[in-house]
Write a protein that holds these residues in place. Structure first.
Motif, PDB file in Angstrom:
ATOM      1  N   ARG A 135       2.210 103.061  70.903  1.00  0.00           N
ATOM      2  CA  ARG A 135       2.461 101.912  71.331  1.00  0.00           C
ATOM      3  C   ARG A 135       3.791 101.221  71.316  1.00  0.00           C
ATOM      4  NH1 ARG A 135      -2.823  98.088  69.195  1.00  0.00           N
ATOM      5  NH2 ARG A 135      -4.312  99.057  70.484  1.00  0.00           N
ATOM      6  N   ARG A 136       4.358 101.160  70.032  1.00  0.00           N
ATOM      7  CA  ARG A 136       5.616 100.897  69.886  1.00  0.00           C
ATOM      8  C   ARG A 136       6.652 101.609  70.609  1.00  0.00           C
ATOM      9  NH1 ARG A 136       9.135 102.865  66.573  1.00  0.00           N
ATOM     10  NH2 ARG A 136       7.481 103.885  65.388  1.00  0.00           N
ATOM     11  N   MET A 151      -0.548 103.538  67.187  1.00  0.00           N
ATOM     12  CA  MET A 151       0.219 102.576  67.095  1.00  0.00           C
ATOM     13  C   MET A 151       1.736 102.982  67.102  1.00  0.00           C
ATOM     14  SD  MET A 151      -1.486  99.839  66.483  1.00  0.00           S
ATOM     15  CE  MET A 151      -0.187  98.755  65.868  1.00  0.00           C
ATOM     16  N   GLU A 159       2.727 104.285  60.117  1.00  0.00           N
ATOM     17  CA  GLU A 159       1.804 104.018  61.463  1.00  0.00           C
ATOM     18  C   GLU A 159       0.639 105.154  61.896  1.00  0.00           C
ATOM     19  OE1 GLU A 159       4.549 101.442  64.405  1.00  0.00           O
ATOM     20  OE2 GLU A 159       5.066 103.441  64.316  1.00  0.00           O
TER      21      GLU A 159
END
Length: 173
Positions: A26-27, A23, A19
Motif C-alpha cells: 500500500r505504501r 501494508m 509492516e
C-alpha cells in the motif's frame, strides 16, 4: 502508530516496528489492498520475532495486535499488548475473533476505545476471555483512539493513557 511508538519509547520501552506485506505494498503503490491471508501475516510476524533476543513483548495495532496475540507464546514472548483489538468486523458482532483469547499461554493486555466499532465494552463483557487477559478501556476512544471532542480529551491524551498502561504491564508495575 508513530505517536504510540514514540510514547512507549518515552517510557523506556524499546519498540521494533515492521509492516505486513500488504501494508508495505500500500505504501509503495499508494493503492488500497486487502490484508494478506492469515498464514502470510503469521509468517511475516514470525520472521520479525525471530530477531528478538532476551525478554520481550509483542504487540500491535488492530490486525497486528491480533496476530501478536495469536503467536506470542509460540515466539517466546513474555506477553502481548494489543491496541484497538479487532474483536469482530464493524457491524458484524457475530463474527468474533476471540477463540484464542479464551485460553492464553502468556499474559496479555488489550487497550481499547469504548467507542471502537471492532468491539465495545457491552459486547466484550459477554465474551469468554481468559481471566489473565487485561482490558483497559479508553473512555470515548474510537479504533484510532480519537475521543469525542466534547470529552475535553485529545487523541494524544488517549495514546498517552495507552502507553502508560502498556509500559506498566510490561514492567510489572
Amino acid at each position: 502508530m508513530n505517536l504510540l511508538a514514540a510514547a512507549l519509547a518515552a517510557r523506556g520501552v524499546r519498540v521494533l516496528r515492521f509492516e505486513f506485506p500488504y501494508m508495505a505494498e500500500r505504501r509503495r503503490t499508494g493503492g488500497k489492498r486487502p490484508p494478506n491471508p492469515m498464514s502470510v501475516l503469521k509468517q511475516a510476524f514470525r520472521l520479525q520475532a525471530a530477531q528478538l533476543q532476551g525478554r520481550f513483548f509483542v504487540g500491535g495495532k488492530s490486525m497486528g495486535g491480533r496476530v501478536a496475540s495469536m503467536l506470542a507464546a509460540e515466539v517466546g514472548a513474555a506477553g502481548f499488548v494489543c491496541f484497538g483489538y479487532p474483536f469482530h468486523p464493524p457491524g458484524k458482532p457475530e463474527r468474533m475473533r476471540t477463540e484464542h483469547l479464551g485460553v492464553l499461554q502468556c499474559p496479555g493486555l488489550i487497550v481499547q476505545g469504548t467507542r471502537d466499532p471492532f468491539g465495545k465494552p457491552d459486547e466484550v463483557a459477554g465474551y469468554d476471555l481468559d481471566p489473565a487477559l487485561g482490558l483497559l478501556w479508553l473512555d470515548g476512544g474510537e479504533h484510532d483512539f480519537r475521543p469525542l471532542k466534547s470529552s475535553g480529551l485529545t487523541q494524544h491524551d488517549l495514546i498517552e493513557q495507552a502507553a502508560d498502561a502498556a509500559a506498566a504491564f510490561m514492567t510489572g508495575q
